[in-house]
Design an enzyme around this catalytic site. Structure first.
Site, PDB file in Angstrom:
ATOM      1  N   GLU A  72       1.549   0.159  -4.649  1.00  0.00           N
ATOM      2  CA  GLU A  72       1.864   0.832  -5.905  1.00  0.00           C
ATOM      3  C   GLU A  72       1.142   0.249  -7.105  1.00  0.00           C
ATOM      4  O   GLU A  72       1.235   0.782  -8.202  1.00  0.00           O
ATOM      5  CB  GLU A  72       3.373   0.766  -6.135  1.00  0.00           C
ATOM      6  CG  GLU A  72       4.163   1.501  -5.072  1.00  0.00           C
ATOM      7  CD  GLU A  72       5.663   1.348  -5.257  1.00  0.00           C
ATOM      8  OE1 GLU A  72       6.094   0.685  -6.228  1.00  0.00           O
ATOM      9  OE2 GLU A  72       6.400   1.895  -4.435  1.00  0.00           O
ATOM     10  N   HIS A  75      -3.391  -4.174  -7.275  1.00  0.00           N
ATOM     11  CA  HIS A  75      -3.713  -5.315  -6.411  1.00  0.00           C
ATOM     12  C   HIS A  75      -4.653  -4.906  -5.277  1.00  0.00           C
ATOM     13  O   HIS A  75      -5.606  -5.624  -4.952  1.00  0.00           O
ATOM     14  CB  HIS A  75      -2.416  -5.903  -5.852  1.00  0.00           C
ATOM     15  CG  HIS A  75      -2.621  -7.121  -5.021  1.00  0.00           C
ATOM     16  ND1 HIS A  75      -2.547  -7.088  -3.641  1.00  0.00           N
ATOM     17  CD2 HIS A  75      -2.901  -8.401  -5.351  1.00  0.00           C
ATOM     18  CE1 HIS A  75      -2.772  -8.297  -3.171  1.00  0.00           C
ATOM     19  NE2 HIS A  75      -3.000  -9.109  -4.180  1.00  0.00           N
TER      20      HIS A  75
END
Length: 142
Positions: A72, A75
């Site tokens: 989400e 990263h």
């Protein structure tokens, strides 16, 4: 003389990495190679361990394995980009023969389809790429 190949495996998604590694081992069966596996926590650490191993001059080639699944946050983008950039830098700057087997996917189903030895078998592909780069390096580097 047998080629010495280091397999650098990210264990973040253990079951996916294990299948990639199995694909590598099957592809290398019957080849004149000696392998060693080293495990790292995640894909981000793979270029670092290959750089450390390259400094040792113990290996002729390298196979980078792992998996990054989109989450989400951003990263995913950093890990994918930096691990790929790190490996490319090593291949180009240090003339290393590296087979790239780090999966970058949207979900676990995509990862398993790519890792599975009965489907896309990206572990095999990474092993073959490493062997081909070793042959080409021998042709060009004297």
């Amino acid at each position: 003389m047998a080629h010495r190949i280091l397999i650098a495996t990210s264990r973040y998604y253990e079951h996916i990495s294990a299948e990639l590694e199995a694909g590598v081992m099957e592809a290398l069966e019957g080849e004149d190679v000696v392998t060693e596996v080293v495990e790292v926590p995640g894909a981000f650490e793979v270029p670092g361990i290959i750089a450390m191993a390259a400094d040792s001059a113990l290996y002729d080639g390298y196979i980078a394995l792992g998996c990054v699944i989109r989450g989400e946050t951003s990263h995913y983008d950093y890990v994918c980009g930096e691990s790929a950039r790190g490996l490319m830098s090593l291949a180009v700057d240090r003339r290393l023969a590296i087979g790239y087997g780090i999966l970058t996917v949207e979900n676990e189903a995509q990862a398993m389809a790519r890792a599975d030895r009965k489907q896309k078998n990206k572990g095999r592909d990474a092993a073959i790429a490493c062997l081909e780069m070793l042959k080409l390096r021998k042709k060009f580097v004297r």
